[in-house]
Design a protein around this motif. Structure first.
Motif, PDB file in Angstrom:
ATOM      1  N   LYS A  77      22.228  24.640  13.371  1.00  0.00           N
ATOM      2  CA  LYS A  77      23.044  25.813  13.058  1.00  0.00           C
ATOM      3  C   LYS A  77      24.333  25.392  12.349  1.00  0.00           C
ATOM      4  O   LYS A  77      24.730  25.984  11.349  1.00  0.00           O
ATOM      5  CB  LYS A  77      23.370  26.581  14.332  1.00  0.00           C
ATOM      6  N   TYR A  78      24.984  24.350  12.853  1.00  0.00           N
ATOM      7  CA  TYR A  78      26.218  23.863  12.238  1.00  0.00           C
ATOM      8  C   TYR A  78      25.959  23.322  10.834  1.00  0.00           C
ATOM      9  O   TYR A  78      26.751  23.560   9.917  1.00  0.00           O
ATOM     10  CB  TYR A  78      26.869  22.788  13.096  1.00  0.00           C
ATOM     11  N   ASP A  84      26.106  25.959   3.659  1.00  0.00           N
ATOM     12  CA  ASP A  84      26.178  27.291   3.064  1.00  0.00           C
ATOM     13  C   ASP A  84      27.595  27.621   2.591  1.00  0.00           C
ATOM     14  O   ASP A  84      27.776  28.233   1.551  1.00  0.00           O
ATOM     15  CB  ASP A  84      25.697  28.343   4.075  1.00  0.00           C
ATOM     16  N   LYS A  85      28.587  27.187   3.354  1.00  0.00           N
ATOM     17  CA  LYS A  85      29.981  27.447   2.988  1.00  0.00           C
ATOM     18  C   LYS A  85      30.500  26.496   1.915  1.00  0.00           C
ATOM     19  O   LYS A  85      31.447  26.822   1.210  1.00  0.00           O
ATOM     20  CB  LYS A  85      30.877  27.352   4.221  1.00  0.00           C
ATOM     21  N   ALA A  97      21.335  32.515  -3.355  1.00  0.00           N
ATOM     22  CA  ALA A  97      21.302  32.076  -1.960  1.00  0.00           C
ATOM     23  C   ALA A  97      20.567  30.738  -1.885  1.00  0.00           C
ATOM     24  O   ALA A  97      19.611  30.493  -2.629  1.00  0.00           O
ATOM     25  CB  ALA A  97      20.588  33.109  -1.103  1.00  0.00           C
ATOM     26  N   ILE A  98      21.029  29.902  -0.990  1.00  0.00           N
ATOM     27  CA  ILE A  98      20.398  28.602  -0.773  1.00  0.00           C
ATOM     28  C   ILE A  98      19.658  28.672   0.556  1.00  0.00           C
ATOM     29  O   ILE A  98      20.247  28.998   1.587  1.00  0.00           O
ATOM     30  CB  ILE A  98      21.448  27.475  -0.730  1.00  0.00           C
ATOM     31  N   LYS A  99      18.366  28.372   0.528  1.00  0.00           N
ATOM     32  CA  LYS A  99      17.551  28.415   1.751  1.00  0.00           C
ATOM     33  C   LYS A  99      17.354  26.998   2.275  1.00  0.00           C
ATOM     34  O   LYS A  99      16.804  26.139   1.584  1.00  0.00           O
ATOM     35  CB  LYS A  99      16.200  29.060   1.464  1.00  0.00           C
ATOM     36  N   TYR A 100      17.828  26.773   3.484  1.00  0.00           N
ATOM     37  CA  TYR A 100      17.669  25.478   4.152  1.00  0.00           C
ATOM     38  C   TYR A 100      16.234  25.372   4.654  1.00  0.00           C
ATOM     39  O   TYR A 100      15.730  26.279   5.312  1.00  0.00           O
ATOM     40  CB  TYR A 100      18.661  25.402   5.318  1.00  0.00           C
ATOM     41  N   LEU A 101      15.570  24.253   4.354  1.00  0.00           N
ATOM     42  CA  LEU A 101      14.181  24.049   4.777  1.00  0.00           C
ATOM     43  C   LEU A 101      14.052  23.080   5.942  1.00  0.00           C
ATOM     44  O   LEU A 101      13.210  23.266   6.817  1.00  0.00           O
ATOM     45  CB  LEU A 101      13.342  23.535   3.607  1.00  0.00           C
ATOM     46  N   GLY A 102      14.849  22.024   5.943  1.00  0.00           N
ATOM     47  CA  GLY A 102      14.727  21.024   6.998  1.00  0.00           C
ATOM     48  C   GLY A 102      15.489  19.769   6.644  1.00  0.00           C
ATOM     49  O   GLY A 102      16.195  19.716   5.635  1.00  0.00           O
TER      50      GLY A 102
END
Length: 166
Positions: A77-78, A84-85, A97-102
């Motif tokens: 989460k952090y 993202d920020k 938007a940037i999508k976090y995958l892993g």
């Protein structure tokens, strides 16, 4: 081509200095590859774990222990919130938007994977302030491969934003 050679040369110098222990050098590498058939840009970030942990400890007041048995449960989460920020991507004058995958650990580097939607890429504007809040000397190298054209940017505390045209 000359710019790419310069960036590669600077990267090699950075890693040589770090290995030699002459002085601490703060660098993170970001690779962005446009995949037209999937209509995305695939982005990978490579950040030294010790730099990230120290920055997170200063920012959030807790230890994270990335990639160890002691890693805190909310670490993902952090990470997602932090990147993202600190990373803003604008494609063809439209913020995306940037999508976090892993993520995974490679030696002492945290490697994170993301996707950014993109049907066509004529320009990419990148603002990347990763670790600037902790290290004024931080440098973020961004390498791109769009339409078989490779270009790079070196983003610093004084110049955290750059634009590439294709």
């Amino acid at each position: 081509m000359k710019q790419i050679k310069s960036v590669i040369f600077l990267t090699l110098i950075a890693f040589t200095l770090m290995a030699a222990g002459m002085h601490k050098f703060y660098v993170a590498i970001f690779q962005m590859d446009f995949v037209p058939e999937k209509e995305v840009i695939q982005m990978t970030s490579r950040v030294f774990i010790d730099d990230l942990e120290l920055a997170f400890e200063k920012k959030y007041g807790k230890k994270f222990y990335f990639g160890t048995k002691k890693e805190i449960p909310e670490a993902k989460k952090y990470l997602v919130d932090y990147f993202d920020k600190n990373i803003k991507i604008t494609i063809n004058e439209e913020q995306k938007a940037i999508k976090y995958l892993g993520r995974e650990i490679e030696d002492d580097v945290l490697v994170c994977y993301y996707t950014i939607p993109a049907k066509k890429v004529e320009s990419i504007e990148i603002e990347n302030t990763t670790l600037f809040d902790a290290y004024r000397e931080q440098q973020n190298m961004v390498h791109t491969n769009v339409n078989n054209t490779k270009k790079s940017l070196l983003l610093t505390y004084d110049k955290p934003k750059g634009k590439l045209e294709y």
